[in-house]
Write a protein that holds these residues in place. Structure first.
Motif, PDB file in Angstrom:
ATOM      1  N   ASN A  57     -48.206  69.481   0.523  1.00  0.00           N
ATOM      2  CA  ASN A  57     -46.910  69.600  -0.155  1.00  0.00           C
ATOM      3  C   ASN A  57     -47.020  69.391  -1.675  1.00  0.00           C
ATOM      4  N   TRP A  58     -48.219  69.229  -2.215  1.00  0.00           N
ATOM      5  CA  TRP A  58     -48.412  69.114  -3.655  1.00  0.00           C
ATOM      6  C   TRP A  58     -48.345  70.502  -4.281  1.00  0.00           C
ATOM      7  N   ARG A  59     -47.829  70.539  -5.502  1.00  0.00           N
ATOM      8  CA  ARG A  59     -47.773  71.791  -6.253  1.00  0.00           C
ATOM      9  C   ARG A  59     -47.993  71.464  -7.724  1.00  0.00           C
ATOM     10  N   PRO A  60     -48.427  72.430  -8.507  1.00  0.00           N
ATOM     11  CA  PRO A  60     -48.547  72.175  -9.952  1.00  0.00           C
ATOM     12  C   PRO A  60     -47.182  71.790 -10.515  1.00  0.00           C
ATOM     13  N   ALA A  61     -47.159  70.779 -11.360  1.00  0.00           N
ATOM     14  CA  ALA A  61     -45.900  70.342 -11.969  1.00  0.00           C
ATOM     15  C   ALA A  61     -45.397  71.405 -12.937  1.00  0.00           C
ATOM     16  N   THR A  62     -44.092  71.518 -13.026  1.00  0.00           N
ATOM     17  CA  THR A  62     -43.512  72.422 -14.011  1.00  0.00           C
ATOM     18  C   THR A  62     -43.706  71.815 -15.402  1.00  0.00           C
ATOM     19  N   GLU A  63     -43.494  72.611 -16.425  1.00  0.00           N
ATOM     20  CA  GLU A  63     -43.621  72.099 -17.789  1.00  0.00           C
ATOM     21  C   GLU A  63     -42.646  70.954 -18.027  1.00  0.00           C
ATOM     22  N   ALA A  64     -41.446  71.066 -17.494  1.00  0.00           N
ATOM     23  CA  ALA A  64     -40.439  70.013 -17.664  1.00  0.00           C
ATOM     24  C   ALA A  64     -40.869  68.724 -16.961  1.00  0.00           C
ATOM     25  N   GLU A  65     -41.436  68.838 -15.750  1.00  0.00           N
ATOM     26  CA  GLU A  65     -41.901  67.655 -15.022  1.00  0.00           C
ATOM     27  C   GLU A  65     -43.063  66.989 -15.748  1.00  0.00           C
ATOM     28  N   ALA A  66     -43.993  67.787 -16.255  1.00  0.00           N
ATOM     29  CA  ALA A  66     -45.135  67.234 -17.007  1.00  0.00           C
ATOM     30  C   ALA A  66     -44.661  66.562 -18.291  1.00  0.00           C
ATOM     31  N   ALA A  67     -43.703  67.155 -18.977  1.00  0.00           N
ATOM     32  CA  ALA A  67     -43.170  66.560 -20.206  1.00  0.00           C
ATOM     33  C   ALA A  67     -42.455  65.247 -19.910  1.00  0.00           C
ATOM     34  N   ALA A  68     -41.711  65.196 -18.815  1.00  0.00           N
ATOM     35  CA  ALA A  68     -41.020  63.962 -18.430  1.00  0.00           C
ATOM     36  C   ALA A  68     -42.029  62.865 -18.088  1.00  0.00           C
ATOM     37  N   PHE A  69     -43.107  63.227 -17.391  1.00  0.00           N
ATOM     38  CA  PHE A  69     -44.159  62.252 -17.082  1.00  0.00           C
ATOM     39  C   PHE A  69     -44.736  61.692 -18.374  1.00  0.00           C
ATOM     40  N   THR A  70     -45.088  62.569 -19.307  1.00  0.00           N
ATOM     41  CA  THR A  70     -45.686  62.150 -20.575  1.00  0.00           C
ATOM     42  C   THR A  70     -44.737  61.243 -21.356  1.00  0.00           C
ATOM     43  N   ALA A  71     -43.459  61.555 -21.343  1.00  0.00           N
ATOM     44  CA  ALA A  71     -42.477  60.752 -22.075  1.00  0.00           C
ATOM     45  C   ALA A  71     -42.314  59.364 -21.467  1.00  0.00           C
ATOM     46  N   ARG A  72     -42.431  59.245 -20.144  1.00  0.00           N
ATOM     47  CA  ARG A  72     -42.233  57.952 -19.463  1.00  0.00           C
ATOM     48  C   ARG A  72     -43.521  57.174 -19.253  1.00  0.00           C
ATOM     49  N   PHE A  73     -44.679  57.798 -19.474  1.00  0.00           N
ATOM     50  CA  PHE A  73     -45.956  57.154 -19.179  1.00  0.00           C
ATOM     51  C   PHE A  73     -46.172  55.929 -20.060  1.00  0.00           C
ATOM     52  N   ARG A  74     -46.513  54.811 -19.440  1.00  0.00           N
ATOM     53  CA  ARG A  74     -46.849  53.578 -20.146  1.00  0.00           C
ATOM     54  C   ARG A  74     -48.151  53.055 -19.572  1.00  0.00           C
ATOM     55  N   PRO A  75     -49.250  53.163 -20.305  1.00  0.00           N
ATOM     56  CA  PRO A  75     -50.523  52.707 -19.767  1.00  0.00           C
ATOM     57  C   PRO A  75     -50.574  51.190 -19.628  1.00  0.00           C
ATOM     58  N   ALA A  76     -51.316  50.730 -18.638  1.00  0.00           N
ATOM     59  CA  ALA A  76     -51.538  49.298 -18.491  1.00  0.00           C
ATOM     60  C   ALA A  76     -52.369  48.834 -19.682  1.00  0.00           C
ATOM     61  N   PRO A  77     -52.228  47.656 -20.199  1.00  0.00           N
ATOM     62  CA  PRO A  77     -51.326  46.574 -19.804  1.00  0.00           C
ATOM     63  C   PRO A  77     -49.968  46.603 -20.476  1.00  0.00           C
ATOM     64  N   GLU A  78     -49.594  47.671 -21.155  1.00  0.00           N
ATOM     65  CA  GLU A  78     -48.285  47.728 -21.809  1.00  0.00           C
ATOM     66  C   GLU A  78     -47.137  47.564 -20.833  1.00  0.00           C
ATOM     67  N   ASN A  79     -47.336  47.963 -19.610  1.00  0.00           N
ATOM     68  CA  ASN A  79     -46.244  47.931 -18.633  1.00  0.00           C
ATOM     69  C   ASN A  79     -46.206  46.622 -17.865  1.00  0.00           C
ATOM     70  N   TRP A  80     -46.950  45.622 -18.250  1.00  0.00           N
ATOM     71  CA  TRP A  80     -47.019  44.378 -17.483  1.00  0.00           C
ATOM     72  C   TRP A  80     -45.873  43.431 -17.742  1.00  0.00           C
ATOM     73  N   ASN A  81     -44.943  43.788 -18.616  1.00  0.00           N
ATOM     74  CA  ASN A  81     -43.840  42.844 -18.901  1.00  0.00           C
ATOM     75  C   ASN A  81     -42.610  43.173 -18.081  1.00  0.00           C
TER      76      ASN A  81
END
Length: 81
Positions: A57-81
């Motif tokens: 059921n996996w499919r390539p993400a649309t451009e909008a989905e990839a952009a939303a992921f990039t905008a929300r992505f917080r690498p560890a340890p930045e997200n530990w709070n």
């Protein structure tokens, strides 16, 4: 598993809408991906289920989905709070 590559964004549909992740590693028996909070998961081929079955059921993400992921992505340890 030639259909997925490292760095690729993939999505699958859930009741709450699509889930988008970024693939970090691919080999014959495993696919590793990370979520928006840098949590990593691995999908492993087993004697009971192939990778193809588990990622059917996996499919390539649309451009909008990839952009939303990039905008929300917080690498560890930045997200530990």
């Amino acid at each position: 598993m030639g259909q997925f590559t490292e760095g690729q964004y993939v999505s699958w549909d859930t009741w709450d809408g699509p889930t988008t992740v970024q693939i970090t590693a691919v080999d014959r028996f495993h696919i590793t991906y990370r979520s928006e909070d840098d949590h990593r998961e691995t999908v492993d081929e087993t004697v009971f289920r192939s990778l193809a079955e588990q990622t059917a059921n996996w499919r390539p993400a649309t451009e909008a989905e990839a952009a939303a992921f990039t905008a929300r992505f917080r690498p560890a340890p930045e997200n530990w709070n």
